[in-house]
Design a protein around this motif. Structure first.
Motif, PDB file in Angstrom:
ATOM      1  N   ARG A 183      -8.273   6.318 -13.351  1.00 16.48           N
ATOM      2  CA  ARG A 183      -8.435   6.276 -11.894  1.00 16.48           C
ATOM      3  C   ARG A 183      -8.547   7.649 -11.251  1.00 16.48           C
ATOM      4  NH1 ARG A 183      -9.905   2.236 -12.779  1.00 16.48           N
ATOM      5  NH2 ARG A 183      -8.920   0.193 -12.698  1.00 16.48           N
ATOM      6  N   ARG A 223      -0.234  10.974  -4.351  1.00 16.01           N
ATOM      7  CA  ARG A 223      -1.588  10.857  -4.911  1.00 16.01           C
ATOM      8  C   ARG A 223      -1.581   9.940  -6.139  1.00 16.01           C
ATOM      9  NH1 ARG A 223      -6.315  11.365  -2.884  1.00 16.01           N
ATOM     10  NH2 ARG A 223      -5.525  13.167  -1.790  1.00 16.01           N
ATOM     11  N   GLY A 274      -3.573   1.540  -6.228  1.00 15.80           N
ATOM     12  CA  GLY A 274      -4.695   1.153  -5.385  1.00 15.80           C
ATOM     13  C   GLY A 274      -5.473   0.012  -6.016  1.00 15.80           C
ATOM     14  N   GLU A 275      -6.396  -0.526  -5.271  1.00 19.98           N
ATOM     15  CA  GLU A 275      -7.232  -1.593  -5.822  1.00 19.98           C
ATOM     16  C   GLU A 275      -8.089  -1.002  -6.945  1.00 19.98           C
ATOM     17  OE1 GLU A 275      -7.083  -4.904  -4.916  1.00 19.98           O
ATOM     18  OE2 GLU A 275      -5.289  -3.956  -4.085  1.00 19.98           O
ATOM     19  N   VAL A 279     -11.018   0.196  -8.949  1.00 16.69           N
ATOM     20  CA  VAL A 279     -12.300   0.717  -8.490  1.00 16.69           C
ATOM     21  C   VAL A 279     -13.381   0.173  -9.405  1.00 16.69           C
ATOM     22  CG1 VAL A 279     -13.573   2.815  -7.964  1.00 16.69           C
ATOM     23  CG2 VAL A 279     -11.081   2.831  -7.875  1.00 16.69           C
ATOM     24  N   LEU A 283       0.805  -1.222   0.000  1.00 15.74           N
ATOM     25  CA  LEU A 283       0.000   0.000   0.000  1.00 15.74           C
ATOM     26  C   LEU A 283       0.840   1.275   0.000  1.00 15.74           C
ATOM     27  CD1 LEU A 283      -3.049  -0.761   2.253  1.00 15.74           C
ATOM     28  CD2 LEU A 283      -3.030  -0.203  -0.174  1.00 15.74           C
ATOM     29  N   ASN A 284       2.018   1.237   0.664  1.00 17.31           N
ATOM     30  CA  ASN A 284       2.819   2.456   0.681  1.00 17.31           C
ATOM     31  C   ASN A 284       3.895   2.390  -0.397  1.00 17.31           C
ATOM     32  OD1 ASN A 284       4.374   0.499   1.755  1.00 17.31           O
ATOM     33  ND2 ASN A 284       4.897   1.585   3.660  1.00 17.31           N
ATOM     34  N   ASN A 310       0.514   7.521  -6.774  1.00 18.64           N
ATOM     35  CA  ASN A 310       0.712   6.136  -6.297  1.00 18.64           C
ATOM     36  C   ASN A 310      -0.596   5.555  -5.781  1.00 18.64           C
ATOM     37  OD1 ASN A 310       3.480   6.010  -6.819  1.00 18.64           O
ATOM     38  ND2 ASN A 310       3.999   6.947  -4.847  1.00 18.64           N
ATOM     39  N   GLN A 311      -1.323   6.378  -5.043  1.00 19.86           N
ATOM     40  CA  GLN A 311      -2.596   5.923  -4.466  1.00 19.86           C
ATOM     41  C   GLN A 311      -3.544   5.471  -5.581  1.00 19.86           C
ATOM     42  OE1 GLN A 311      -4.499   9.039  -2.265  1.00 19.86           O
ATOM     43  NE2 GLN A 311      -6.314   7.841  -1.860  1.00 19.86           N
ATOM     44  N   TRP A 312      -3.604   6.257  -6.650  1.00 25.65           N
ATOM     45  CA  TRP A 312      -4.502   5.935  -7.757  1.00 25.65           C
ATOM     46  C   TRP A 312      -4.005   4.763  -8.602  1.00 25.65           C
ATOM     47  CZ3 TRP A 312      -5.294  11.687  -9.556  1.00 25.65           C
ATOM     48  CH2 TRP A 312      -6.272  12.287  -8.753  1.00 25.65           C
TER      49      TRP A 312
END
Length: 214
Positions: A120, A202, A209-210, A212, A8-9, A204-206
């Motif tokens: 995303r 931000r 991330g899983e 959507v 996640l990170n 990386n998060q998108w």
């Protein structure tokens, strides 16, 4: 499709960004799979400079002397994996483009934003001194319709004194308060390399991330 075992990170290496393809319309875009993040902004808002700064490359997104010349959707892969992409959308709102071209262009832009399943998030680039133009608000409306998260880069923050830049940031935040759940905002300066880590976090998060469900 390459497998990614990112925690996640985890962070993507944005320096690996390389040109994949250009498309004039949605139909010409690469396969709609994996995850991509698109960059949009007025022709002179500093979008190309922001993309180059975030990828630590000098000319990934070409900085045109004539704003609005790039009327193609440009795709870049990350880490040589075609399922993680950055997308440079055509700069909009440049006066020298005929109205008919502008409308055609907006149609392709809205079609891409509304129908691209692998999208995303949208990075909306605005000059900190001229934020929330009419077209920025149109784009935010499209994103809202699609419940698409938006991250706003208030570029050229180096052109203002620190206090004025922070005050501009607060003003944009308060004007977009109703979209708190979808929109995040930060100051950015390509010249001073300000805000890169926050923007990468931000992205990386998108991108990591899983998926959507649309």
């Amino acid at each position: 499709m390459p497998s990614h075992s990112h925690s996640l990170n985890a962070s993507l290496n944005y320096q690996t960004a390389s040109f994949l393809t250009s498309a004039p319309t949605l139909a010409g875009c690469p396969p709609d799979e994996g995850a991509e993040v698109a960059f949009a902004g007025r022709s002179n808002a500093g979008k190309s400079s922001a993309i180059n700064t975030l990828t630590h490359q000098r000319a990934l997104a070409r900085i045109s002397k004539t704003p609005g010349r790039t009327q193609l959707i440009n795709f870049f892969t990350l880490e040589n994996a075609s399922d993680r992409r950055l997308v440079d959308l055509p700069g909009y709102g440049y006066a020298k483009v005929p109205e008919s071209v502008k409308l055609e262009w907006q149609r392709h832009l809205s079609e891409y934003l509304q129908r691209r399943n692998s999208l995303r998030g949208l990075v909306l680039v605005m000059d900190v001194r001229h934020p929330l133009t009419e077209f920025d608000q149109t784009l935010l409306g499209w994103a809202d319709d699609k419940s698409m998260p938006v991250h706003i880069l208030l570029t050229k923050a180096d052109k203002l004194k620190s206090g004025a830049a922070k005050s501009a940031l607060q003003q944009v935040r308060s004007r977009l308060r109703e979209w708190d759940d979808l929109v995040s905002i930060q100051l950015f300066s390509a010249l001073k390399k300000q805000g890169i880590e926050e923007a990468h976090a931000r992205l990386n998060q998108w991108l990591l991330g899983e998926a959507v469900e649309s």
